[in-house]
Scaffold this motif. Sequence first.
Motif, short mmCIF file in Angstrom:
data_model
loop_
_atom_site.label_atom_id
_atom_site.label_comp_id
_atom_site.label_asym_id
_atom_site.label_seq_id
_atom_site.Cartn_x
_atom_site.Cartn_y
_atom_site.Cartn_z
N GLU A 23 0.86 -1.19 0.00
CA GLU A 23 0.00 0.00 0.00
C GLU A 23 0.89 1.23 0.00
O GLU A 23 1.91 1.26 0.67
N HIS A 85 -4.46 6.61 0.13
CA HIS A 85 -3.70 5.37 0.16
C HIS A 85 -4.26 4.42 -0.88
O HIS A 85 -5.32 4.66 -1.46
N HIS A 87 -5.27 0.45 -2.32
CA HIS A 87 -5.73 -0.88 -1.95
C HIS A 87 -5.29 -1.85 -3.05
O HIS A 87 -5.95 -1.95 -4.07
N SER A 95 -11.68 0.05 4.45
CA SER A 95 -11.74 -1.19 5.23
C SER A 95 -12.17 -0.85 6.66
O SER A 95 -12.26 0.31 7.04
N ASP A 98 -9.55 1.16 8.18
CA ASP A 98 -9.60 2.57 7.76
C ASP A 98 -10.63 3.34 8.59
O ASP A 98 -10.40 4.48 8.98
#
Length: 148
Positions: A23, A85, A87, A95, A98
């Motif tokens: 990531e 960011h 994935h 997620s 997150d």
Amino acid sequence: MLNLLPNHIEAIQEHGEHDYPDECCGLLLGEFLSNGNKSVSEIYPISNAREEQHKRNRFLIRPAELLRAERYAREQDLEVVGFYHSHPDCEARPSGYDLEHAWPTYSYIIVSVREGYAADLRSWELQADRSQFGHEELVSAKEVELCQ
Ligand SMILES: [Zn+2]
């Protein structure tokens, strides 16, 4: 709503592809506008501080790096308006991790990188009750011109 330039989106996509299968992460520098929108004027890439085995599914920004970025932003008369960011081989939606680590008012851009190539890119904002993310509209300057 988050305003940014096409080259900002490209920079995020390129960072995600470069760090694949890990990531990538970074900051969105710009300003909070009086109408509640945000505008990005600079992308600030930073390295993912997670241990090797966890880099693929979560990101962590070291406090020292965040401080350095914030100091840089202040020097440029900018603010941190959000984070981005990637994935790797996953959807461009936040997620559970997150959600747990998000703050209100910031924008969270997530780019999905499939087999090394940037795919979907979306921006998210934490809802006021912090229970979940809501989709945030992304407007790049090119699209604004097309609408006029
Ligand atoms: Zn994530």
